[in-house]
Design a protein around this motif. Sequence first.
Motif, mmCIF file in Angstrom:
data_model
loop_
_atom_site.group_PDB
_atom_site.id
_atom_site.type_symbol
_atom_site.label_atom_id
_atom_site.label_comp_id
_atom_site.label_asym_id
_atom_site.label_seq_id
_atom_site.Cartn_x
_atom_site.Cartn_y
_atom_site.Cartn_z
ATOM 1 N N GLU A 190 0.807 -1.218 0.000
ATOM 2 C CA GLU A 190 0.000 0.000 0.000
ATOM 3 C C GLU A 190 0.844 1.274 0.000
ATOM 4 O O GLU A 190 0.509 2.234 -0.696
ATOM 5 C CB GLU A 190 -0.971 -0.009 1.188
ATOM 6 C CG GLU A 190 -2.100 0.995 1.059
ATOM 7 C CD GLU A 190 -2.922 0.817 -0.205
ATOM 8 O OE1 GLU A 190 -3.280 1.845 -0.823
ATOM 9 O OE2 GLU A 190 -3.196 -0.340 -0.589
ATOM 10 N N PRO A 191 1.943 1.344 0.779
ATOM 11 C CA PRO A 191 2.792 2.544 0.687
ATOM 12 C C PRO A 191 3.323 2.795 -0.725
ATOM 13 O O PRO A 191 3.443 3.945 -1.150
ATOM 14 C CB PRO A 191 3.928 2.246 1.678
ATOM 15 C CG PRO A 191 3.315 1.331 2.685
ATOM 16 C CD PRO A 191 2.381 0.463 1.890
ATOM 17 N N ALA A 192 3.614 1.719 -1.464
ATOM 18 C CA ALA A 192 4.077 1.886 -2.843
ATOM 19 C C ALA A 192 2.964 2.446 -3.719
ATOM 20 O O ALA A 192 3.210 3.279 -4.603
ATOM 21 C CB ALA A 192 4.568 0.557 -3.398
ATOM 22 N N ASN A 193 1.730 2.005 -3.487
ATOM 23 C CA ASN A 193 0.598 2.553 -4.240
ATOM 24 C C ASN A 193 0.439 4.042 -3.967
ATOM 25 O O ASN A 193 0.190 4.842 -4.883
ATOM 26 C CB ASN A 193 -0.691 1.826 -3.856
ATOM 27 C CG ASN A 193 -0.679 0.356 -4.249
ATOM 28 O OD1 ASN A 193 0.064 -0.042 -5.153
ATOM 29 N ND2 ASN A 193 -1.476 -0.446 -3.583
ATOM 30 N N PHE A 194 0.587 4.425 -2.692
ATOM 31 C CA PHE A 194 0.506 5.847 -2.333
ATOM 32 C C PHE A 194 1.584 6.635 -3.063
ATOM 33 O O PHE A 194 1.334 7.730 -3.584
ATOM 34 C CB PHE A 194 0.667 6.006 -0.815
ATOM 35 C CG PHE A 194 0.668 7.434 -0.344
ATOM 36 C CD1 PHE A 194 -0.507 8.069 -0.006
ATOM 37 C CD2 PHE A 194 1.859 8.156 -0.262
ATOM 38 C CE1 PHE A 194 -0.515 9.399 0.417
ATOM 39 C CE2 PHE A 194 1.871 9.482 0.153
ATOM 40 C CZ PHE A 194 0.678 10.104 0.496
ATOM 41 N N LEU A 241 3.387 10.502 -7.283
ATOM 42 C CA LEU A 241 4.231 10.848 -8.425
ATOM 43 C C LEU A 241 3.390 11.284 -9.621
ATOM 44 O O LEU A 241 3.745 12.226 -10.339
ATOM 45 C CB LEU A 241 5.118 9.659 -8.800
ATOM 46 C CG LEU A 241 6.180 9.249 -7.775
ATOM 47 C CD1 LEU A 241 6.893 7.975 -8.219
ATOM 48 C CD2 LEU A 241 7.195 10.363 -7.566
ATOM 49 N N LYS A 242 2.271 10.596 -9.833
ATOM 50 C CA LYS A 242 1.393 10.966 -10.944
ATOM 51 C C LYS A 242 0.811 12.363 -10.734
ATOM 52 O O LYS A 242 0.731 13.174 -11.663
ATOM 53 C CB LYS A 242 0.273 9.939 -11.081
ATOM 54 C CG LYS A 242 0.732 8.589 -11.624
ATOM 55 C CD LYS A 242 -0.409 7.588 -11.660
ATOM 56 C CE LYS A 242 0.083 6.223 -12.135
ATOM 57 N NZ LYS A 242 -1.010 5.206 -12.084
ATOM 58 N N LYS A 243 0.393 12.660 -9.513
ATOM 59 C CA LYS A 243 -0.182 13.980 -9.227
ATOM 60 C C LYS A 243 0.847 15.083 -9.425
ATOM 61 O O LYS A 243 0.502 16.202 -9.812
ATOM 62 C CB LYS A 243 -0.715 14.008 -7.794
ATOM 63 C CG LYS A 243 -1.970 13.176 -7.587
ATOM 64 C CD LYS A 243 -2.426 13.195 -6.140
ATOM 65 C CE LYS A 243 -3.661 12.327 -5.937
ATOM 66 N NZ LYS A 243 -4.077 12.265 -4.510
ATOM 67 N N LEU A 244 2.123 14.775 -9.150
ATOM 68 C CA LEU A 244 3.180 15.769 -9.306
ATOM 69 C C LEU A 244 3.709 15.837 -10.735
ATOM 70 O O LEU A 244 4.569 16.666 -11.038
ATOM 71 C CB LEU A 244 4.341 15.446 -8.349
ATOM 72 C CG LEU A 244 4.062 15.675 -6.859
ATOM 73 C CD1 LEU A 244 5.157 15.015 -6.011
ATOM 74 C CD2 LEU A 244 3.982 17.167 -6.555
#
Length: 502
Positions: free
Chosen positions: A247-251, A256-259
Amino acid sequence: MSSSYRSEADRIREQLPKNGKIVFVSGYFNILHPGHLRMIYYAAEQGDRLVIGLIAKPKDHPSSTLPDNDRKIALQSISCVDDVIVMWHGLDALLNDLKPEVVVMGPEHRGKNPAEERLVESYGGHVVYSSGASAPLAPNGENGSDSGTYRSNILKPIGYLDRHQVTLEQLRRYICGFKDLNLWVIGDTIIDEYAFCDAVGMSREDPTIVVRPLKSNFFLGGAGIVAGHARSLGAKVTFATVTGKDEPANFAEDALKKLDINGIVIRDEFRKTTHKKRYRAEGKTMLRVNNFTEQAIEEEAQQQIVAAFEKKAASIDAVIFSDFNYGILPQSLVETITRIAQRHNILVAADSQTSSQIGDISRYRNTWLLTPTEREARVALQNSEDGIVNVAEQLRQKTQAQHIYITLGGEGLLIHTTDVPEGSDEAWNNDRLPAMNQSPKDPAGAGDAMLVMSTLVLAGGGTIWEAAYLGSIASACQVGRVGNIPLKPEEIVRELKHEEHV
């Protein structure tokens, strides 16, 4: 009327974490008082996103009722409030569109709003009656939003700019030029969690501090925030890392996508994505719990990173090794990337953090910039006796770095460089910058902000003196808030205009 709030409801749902709950509170909130605040803080604890429905001021309402926008701004200034919606079309329409999982009302409303309670229960929601009387008045005030009045806590040194012939106009030009730079960051992905707590007291059974968790905020950290700073400042960024399948990797990937960061994220089912959880109360961190894997990444993952870097090398301006010593940067990978960078005249910068891990900054050779703490430099050299300038020079000779910062925490920064005045017989030069933020809130991330800002300035053609100055301002901005939040160019420009000095 059911579609009156549809677009706002859809936006709020999109920003909700998976399986998250929306909590809803409504009212006039004309003059915010402690009773309002307690109920709002209580409501924030009941779910993942707090939405306040603000009753619009009727035309025939007493003049003592503040305008809608004034009341909305006051509510938005509360750190745990995520959204404020002025209810022009009534409460029922908003509940129908938003469908919050939890609706909080004061106990004085029990039994007086049966229609609203039936509406909430009709879509599977739940009404909670509570005044939040036991909730603290400032559970997360240290992370509050800007009041709108700018007050800088950053003081700049007198004489430094003149001494190195640095102009503010030139510094601003570097910042504007970041958009033309192509940066790579290679290193550890870390998820930083801040658990804000209310200090209850001391246990009577054993000498243990007792706290009550109130709210957790999650941030992209480690090398991820180095990439985040660079992208937010305007550069084009590629971030190469290895994470777990968790789950931390999904976060991290979502962040990264949002940035808008080009992420080369290699998932390894036998690794944990590093997760650091800090428990904070009264503006201080009491405990940090780290969950991590400490082993070198597989050869196949190294080859993937090298192949991707070599393919794009001709267009890369700089690469940063952001090493937290959990095994993402084995020596073979560092040496291979460095050789490719040298062939293509790519600026190389490195930081190796050893606050709780074992690392060696001196393994990064032939870089433009190294940024160790004093302890990290002394550990790398096994030297606890010599003066700090001698330590810096020994590290420079061992690594053949062009420039070295020795970061000194509250004492600021020592700049050690081969950039010497024309005609000088010396092989190196030094200067110092003080710690600029007079009221730091959270030291985590200070070095990352310093590293990325300085690297961008050097890649844009700046001198080490210009890079250190802007890096120090970036660091001062970062420690003035809690958690890793990407720096914005306007923050730095605003501080350049602020003329207070020390």
